[in-house]
Structures are given as structure tokens and as C-alpha cells.
Design a protein around this motif. Sequence first.
Motif, short mmCIF file in Angstrom:
data_model
loop_
_atom_site.label_atom_id
_atom_site.label_comp_id
_atom_site.label_asym_id
_atom_site.label_seq_id
_atom_site.Cartn_x
_atom_site.Cartn_y
_atom_site.Cartn_z
N GLU A 1 0.82 -1.21 0.00
CA GLU A 1 0.00 0.00 0.00
C GLU A 1 0.85 1.26 0.00
N LEU A 2 1.91 1.29 0.81
CA LEU A 2 2.77 2.47 0.82
C LEU A 2 3.52 2.58 -0.51
N LEU A 3 3.91 1.47 -1.10
CA LEU A 3 4.57 1.52 -2.40
C LEU A 3 3.60 2.03 -3.47
N ARG A 4 2.35 1.59 -3.41
CA ARG A 4 1.33 2.08 -4.34
C ARG A 4 1.18 3.60 -4.22
N LYS A 5 1.07 4.10 -2.99
CA LYS A 5 0.94 5.53 -2.77
C LYS A 5 2.17 6.29 -3.28
N THR A 6 3.33 5.71 -3.08
CA THR A 6 4.58 6.36 -3.49
C THR A 6 4.65 6.48 -5.01
N ILE A 7 4.29 5.43 -5.72
CA ILE A 7 4.30 5.47 -7.18
C ILE A 7 3.27 6.47 -7.70
N LYS A 8 2.11 6.51 -7.06
CA LYS A 8 1.07 7.47 -7.46
C LYS A 8 1.55 8.90 -7.23
N LEU A 9 2.16 9.16 -6.07
CA LEU A 9 2.61 10.51 -5.72
C LEU A 9 3.69 11.00 -6.68
N PHE B 1 4.77 9.53 -9.75
CA PHE B 1 4.66 9.29 -11.19
C PHE B 1 3.23 9.36 -11.72
N GLY B 2 2.27 9.62 -10.84
CA GLY B 2 0.89 9.82 -11.28
C GLY B 2 0.20 8.58 -11.79
N LEU B 3 0.70 7.40 -11.46
CA LEU B 3 0.15 6.15 -11.98
C LEU B 3 -0.77 5.49 -10.96
N ASP B 4 -2.02 5.22 -11.37
CA ASP B 4 -2.96 4.49 -10.52
C ASP B 4 -2.69 2.99 -10.63
N ILE B 5 -2.63 2.31 -9.51
CA ILE B 5 -2.41 0.87 -9.50
C ILE B 5 -3.64 0.21 -8.87
N HIS B 6 -4.17 -0.81 -9.55
CA HIS B 6 -5.43 -1.42 -9.14
C HIS B 6 -5.24 -2.70 -8.33
N HIS B 7 -4.22 -3.47 -8.65
CA HIS B 7 -4.00 -4.75 -7.97
C HIS B 7 -2.51 -4.93 -7.69
N TYR B 8 -2.20 -5.93 -6.90
CA TYR B 8 -0.80 -6.26 -6.65
C TYR B 8 -0.61 -7.78 -6.72
N ALA B 9 0.60 -8.21 -6.97
CA ALA B 9 0.96 -9.63 -6.92
C ALA B 9 2.41 -9.72 -6.48
N ILE B 10 2.64 -10.42 -5.38
CA ILE B 10 4.00 -10.62 -4.86
C ILE B 10 4.37 -12.08 -5.07
N VAL B 11 5.42 -12.31 -5.81
CA VAL B 11 5.86 -13.66 -6.09
C VAL B 11 7.15 -13.91 -5.32
N ASP B 12 7.23 -15.02 -4.58
CA ASP B 12 8.49 -15.31 -3.89
C ASP B 12 9.41 -16.07 -4.83
N PHE B 13 10.68 -16.15 -4.46
CA PHE B 13 11.67 -16.69 -5.37
C PHE B 13 11.42 -18.15 -5.73
N LYS B 14 11.00 -18.94 -4.76
CA LYS B 14 10.72 -20.36 -5.02
C LYS B 14 9.56 -20.49 -6.01
N GLY B 15 8.57 -19.62 -5.88
CA GLY B 15 7.45 -19.65 -6.82
C GLY B 15 7.89 -19.34 -8.24
N PHE B 16 8.81 -18.39 -8.40
CA PHE B 16 9.33 -18.06 -9.72
C PHE B 16 10.01 -19.27 -10.35
N GLU B 17 10.86 -19.95 -9.57
CA GLU B 17 11.56 -21.13 -10.07
C GLU B 17 10.58 -22.19 -10.56
N LYS B 18 9.56 -22.45 -9.75
CA LYS B 18 8.60 -23.50 -10.09
C LYS B 18 7.76 -23.12 -11.30
N ALA B 19 7.39 -21.84 -11.41
CA ALA B 19 6.59 -21.39 -12.56
C ALA B 19 7.36 -21.61 -13.86
N VAL B 20 8.65 -21.29 -13.86
CA VAL B 20 9.47 -21.49 -15.06
C VAL B 20 9.52 -22.96 -15.42
#
Length: 309
Positions: A126-134, A136-155
Motif C-alpha cells: 500500500e505504501l509503495l502504491r501511494k509512493t508510485i502514485k505521488l 509518477f501519477g500512476l494508478d495501481i489497481h491490484h498487486y501480486a507478490i511472487v516469492d523466489f521459489k514460486g518463480f523457479e517452479k513457474a518457469v
Amino acid sequence: MAVRRRKVRWPRVFVALMVIGIFVVGLVTIFQYIEGTYKAINQPFKKAEADTFQGEKDTTEEVNVLLLGSDSRGEQGARTDTIMVAHYNPQSNNVKLVSFMRDMYVSIPDHGKQKLNAAYSIGGTELLRKTIKLNFGLDIHHYAIVDFKGFEKAVDILVPEGIEVDIPYEMSDGIGMTLEKGTHKLHGKELLGYVRFRQDRLSDFGRVQRQQEVISKLKDEAVSLNSVTKLPEMLDLLHTHIDTNIDSPTLLAIGKDVLTNQGGEMQTIRIPEDGSFKNESYEGIGEVLEVDLDQNMDALEDFLESDLN
């Protein structure tokens, strides 16, 4: 003089109609399969930060998703190696990718000026969303956090044969392996090392370039028809390794559009753009990128409003 009629080759027409029919039935079957799989896996995504994230969720036009690669999900003080925004346009079915350099010196609401990635460490998505909006003026609607193990498995699920990359020089420091110079096919663990390597000769700019390269190649694999058979594994992976506030219907709607209208080549941009920043150093903070916020805000707006089609 009598006009000679061309003989209709009915066997060929029949075969053509059969092919078209099989293709249409195949698409319907794919959609039913996707919907059935979502219903079968009747459990919510992990949403450690969903209660605090205040991005507008009911947008019917462009969708902006904050994508973070992190060594931890939903924990106070967690770091993020990757800060991206995926922009999806449902009219053109195009996906655009914005990479934000984590060392940009920006204003963080109620916390003064610090590096961009400090916003996530201090106050999560949420604070990162506010910071990007403040900044760079970009509205962000959703977020997705992927951990490193998840990245490996997805590949490894999407591309069991690996992804081909051109490694410009030996990479080893800080990634727990050695990647030799040359063209190689990398699997999940190696590919994670490739995108996380910090001792790049282009500093962090090289890392961002490799991240965009890999995400674009993964997107191409994800829209292939072969990936549909891997959907159950991918959904299980989402539940286990991804913290997101994107609901299943929204994800399904986007997935359908991308599957049927694969769009064009994924467009990417890096913020800050060339010629809009300088290197500075501040006591207690270290090396930062001092950026021209107005120039980058304009560049970002132009990028998102332009279209490949």
C-alpha cells in the motif's frame, strides 16, 4: 461459347470445414476446462496484504498490476528485488511492462525522501502504491507478490525445456551458482540467478533489462495452447507462492483475452528513462538516482497511451 464451370472438390471443402469445426470446438473446450479448473480449486489466494491495499478494484478499462519479486511475502521489513507494473488493455489485449528502478530517490508519504524500494520495506504494497502514485501519477489497481521459489517452479512448469538466453559474461557472485558466458537454456533456479545477479557491468540497469527479457519470454510461453494443460499446476502454484488481491474472475477474464487474441510483442519501458537522471550519494542512504519526475511522468503517460495496433 459456353462457360466452363470449375468442378467443386467437395472432399477438400469437407476437410476444411472439419478443421474449422475442430478449432472452434477446441476453443470452447479450453474455456470450459479453465472455468471448471477454477471452480474445482475452491480456495482463496493468499492475501496477506489485501486488507490494507487500497487500489481501485472495480476498474473496467485498463488494469495496472504491481508486480513484486520478493524474498518474503507479507512480512514487515521484507525486501523486493523487482518493482514492475503490468499494464493490460482489454480493448487491444496488449500487455505492457513498466520497470521502476528501486534506487530512485523519491518522496515517500509521511517518510520523507528515500529510495523507492524503501517504501515496500516500511509499509508494504500500500505504501509503495501511494509512493508510485505521488511521484509518477500512476494508478495501481491490484498487486501480486511472487516469492523466489514460486518463480523457479513457474518457469519449470511452463517451460520444462528451459528458456534460452544470451549470457554476456560469467555470472556467479551472490547467486549461489556459476553461469558461463554464451547462449544457454536455463531452468527455474538458474534463470532466477540470471535475473538476480547484482554485479552487472551495467549496474542495476542490466538487471532490469534481464528481468524484462525473461518476463516477455515467459508471457509468450503462457499464451501458447500447450500451457492450458498445465493450468492445474499453475493454479496450485498461485495459491502457494503468490500473495495477490486479484480475484479469480478477473484473472480468468484477462486469461481468456490473452489466449484468444495473443496481442503483439510485449512493450517495455524503464523508469527513469535515459537522460532523465543523475547519480547522487546521500549520507545514511547511499547511492541513489536523482530523477526528473516531470519528464518521467510524461514518458510513462505517453508509453501507456500509445498502442501497438
